[in-house]
Design an enzyme around this catalytic site. Structure first.
Site, short mmCIF file in Angstrom:
data_model
loop_
_atom_site.label_atom_id
_atom_site.label_comp_id
_atom_site.label_asym_id
_atom_site.label_seq_id
_atom_site.Cartn_x
_atom_site.Cartn_y
_atom_site.Cartn_z
N LYS A 9 79.93 12.31 13.27
CA LYS A 9 78.71 12.53 12.60
C LYS A 9 78.65 14.23 13.94
CE LYS A 9 76.32 8.66 14.26
NZ LYS A 9 77.20 8.00 15.03
N ARG A 57 67.65 5.46 13.59
CA ARG A 57 68.78 4.76 13.89
C ARG A 57 68.06 3.53 13.68
NH1 ARG A 57 71.84 7.70 17.49
NH2 ARG A 57 73.18 6.11 18.55
N ARG A 66 87.56 10.46 23.65
CA ARG A 66 86.59 11.89 23.73
C ARG A 66 86.00 12.52 24.87
NH1 ARG A 66 80.82 10.58 20.24
NH2 ARG A 66 80.91 8.78 21.43
N ARG A 71 82.17 10.63 28.26
CA ARG A 71 80.51 10.15 28.47
C ARG A 71 80.81 9.09 28.92
NH1 ARG A 71 77.94 11.02 22.21
NH2 ARG A 71 76.92 9.16 22.51
N ARG A 85 77.48 -1.11 21.73
CA ARG A 85 76.84 0.28 20.74
C ARG A 85 76.92 0.01 19.99
NH1 ARG A 85 79.55 5.54 23.02
NH2 ARG A 85 78.52 6.03 21.06
P1 AP5 Z 1 82.08 12.57 17.61
O1 AP5 Z 1 81.52 13.50 16.39
O2 AP5 Z 1 81.45 12.49 18.70
O3 AP5 Z 1 81.30 11.13 16.76
P2 AP5 Z 1 79.97 10.33 16.48
O4 AP5 Z 1 79.21 10.06 15.09
O5 AP5 Z 1 78.45 11.64 16.76
O6 AP5 Z 1 79.61 9.50 17.64
P3 AP5 Z 1 78.87 9.42 18.83
O7 AP5 Z 1 79.66 8.15 20.19
O8 AP5 Z 1 78.16 10.30 19.43
O9 AP5 Z 1 77.15 8.73 17.83
P4 AP5 Z 1 76.39 7.68 18.71
O10 AP5 Z 1 75.18 7.45 17.87
O11 AP5 Z 1 76.83 6.30 19.30
O12 AP5 Z 1 75.67 8.33 20.09
P5 AP5 Z 1 74.46 9.52 20.19
O13 AP5 Z 1 74.37 9.94 21.36
O14 AP5 Z 1 73.54 9.83 18.71
O15 AP5 Z 1 83.55 12.01 17.05
C1 AP5 Z 1 84.26 10.54 18.44
C2 AP5 Z 1 85.49 11.20 18.77
O16 AP5 Z 1 86.12 11.14 17.73
C3 AP5 Z 1 86.08 12.79 19.40
O17 AP5 Z 1 86.34 12.66 20.23
C4 AP5 Z 1 85.94 13.70 18.52
O18 AP5 Z 1 86.71 14.64 18.05
C5 AP5 Z 1 86.78 12.24 17.27
N1 AP5 Z 1 87.16 12.38 16.08
C6 AP5 Z 1 85.68 12.61 15.38
N2 AP5 Z 1 85.44 12.87 13.73
C7 AP5 Z 1 87.48 12.94 14.17
C8 AP5 Z 1 88.40 12.19 12.58
N3 AP5 Z 1 88.11 12.89 11.74
N4 AP5 Z 1 90.01 12.60 12.86
C9 AP5 Z 1 90.21 12.13 14.18
N5 AP5 Z 1 89.15 12.00 16.03
C10 AP5 Z 1 88.15 12.28 15.63
O19 AP5 Z 1 73.61 8.45 21.07
C11 AP5 Z 1 74.08 7.67 22.79
C12 AP5 Z 1 72.75 6.92 23.13
O20 AP5 Z 1 71.58 7.41 22.97
C13 AP5 Z 1 72.38 5.67 21.86
O21 AP5 Z 1 73.54 4.73 22.19
C14 AP5 Z 1 70.86 5.22 22.46
O22 AP5 Z 1 70.46 5.33 23.33
C15 AP5 Z 1 70.89 6.90 22.45
N6 AP5 Z 1 70.06 7.23 21.00
C16 AP5 Z 1 70.12 8.54 20.23
N7 AP5 Z 1 69.35 9.02 19.46
C17 AP5 Z 1 68.70 7.65 19.33
C18 AP5 Z 1 67.66 7.12 18.75
N8 AP5 Z 1 67.41 7.75 16.97
N9 AP5 Z 1 66.76 6.29 18.64
C19 AP5 Z 1 67.09 5.73 19.88
N10 AP5 Z 1 68.32 5.39 20.68
C20 AP5 Z 1 68.65 7.13 20.71
#
Ligand code: AP5
Length: 217
Positions: free
Chosen positions: A13, A88, A127, A161, A172
């Site tokens: 995403k 979420r 990542r 991270r 997660r």
């Molecule tokens: P990446 O693009 O980073 O994936 P992502 O879907 O963004 O994954 P996240 O881990 O960031 O999502 P998340 O929702 O768990 O974390 P968030 O930061 O929102 O890609 C991942 C890897 O794959 C990268 O290395 C990339 O280069 C590679 N890649 C991508 N596409 C590829 C492809 N096509 N082919 C090959 N490689 C590829 O949340 C973190 C924490 O914050 C949560 O756990 C929670 O504690 C808190 N939080 C955030 N939002 C909320 C909310 N709304 N409510 C409550 N808590 C929240």
């Protein structure tokens, strides 16, 4: 363009939101990034959020809705927004709908990134993120190119991270299944949901995202 990108941790995403922002000039709004900025700044929110994030759990809904309300009030969000990692939970989705109703900016679409969980584990283990500009890389599939520079003219300084450890990733993914997956039916019932296959090269997934957006944005 007012979008939600929905999908498990590591489904891509954030990567596609950054690329879409560059193509369309509409800001990525990542709640994970906003929380990590608060952690880095050592604010009260950041101190409270750090323990929750490191444990792979979700920050409470009221806090997240407050953060989103404030972020969408900034001038750049008048052009639209790409929500990445929000909502979420069903409570967050309902709060978002009320907020967007208040400001007269309803969602155009919700795109679900579908992918095999085994691929997710490999992606999260490799990542790396730029400490200065926040750009997301992968050690194998998307490393920074030789001589590529960050926004401040220096080479990208990458970090892993703290929530990308094996155990926290498992937590997660479980939290995603329990709390976030119900949003798929919620948005399907509203006719907003588009599904894309999130496995493939960055360009292929980007092209599928563009095709899904042509259906309804
Ligand atoms: P990446 O693009 O980073 O994936 P992502 O879907 O963004 O994954 P996240 O881990 O960031 O999502 P998340 O929702 O768990 O974390 P968030 O930061 O929102 O890609 C991942 C890897 O794959 C990268 O290395 C990339 O280069 C590679 N890649 C991508 N596409 C590829 C492809 N096509 N082919 C090959 N490689 C590829 O949340 C973190 C924490 O914050 C949560 O756990 C929670 O504690 C808190 N939080 C955030 N939002 C909320 C909310 N709304 N409510 C409550 N808590 C929240």
């Amino acid at each position: 363009m007012r979008l939600v990108l929905l999908g498990a941790p590591g489904s891509g995403k954030g990567t596609q939101a950054q690329r879409l922002e560059a193509r369309r000039g509409v800001p990525q709004v990542s709640t994970g990034d906003l929380l990590r900025e608060a952690v880095a700044a050592g604010t009260e929110l950041g101190r409270a959020a750090k323990a929750v994030m490191d444990a792979g759990q979700l920050v409470d809904d009221a806090t997240m809705l407050g953060i989103i309300r404030e972020r969408l009030a900034r001038p750049d969000a008048k052009r639209g927004f790409i929500l990445d990692g929000f909502p979420r939970t069903l409570v967050q989705a309902e709060g978002l709908a009320r907020l967007l109703d208040d400001i007269g900016q309803p969602l155009d679409a919700v795109v679900l990134f579908e992918i095999d969980p085994l691929v997710l584990e490999r992606r999260l283990a490799g990542r790396r993120t730029c400490r200065r500009c926040g750009r997301v890389f992968h050690l194998e599939s998307n490393p920074p190119r030789a001589g590529e520079f960050c926004t401040d003219g220096k080479p990208h300084e990458l970090y892993q991270r703290p929530d990308d450890t094996e155990e926290t990733v498992r937590r997660r993914l479980a939290v995603y299944c329990e709390r976030t997956q119900p949003l798929v039916d919620h948005y399907a019932e509203q006719g907003l949901l588009r599904r894309i296959d999130a496995d493939g090269s960055l360009d292929d997934v980007g092209a599928r995202l563009d095709a899904a957006l042509r259906e309804g944005v």
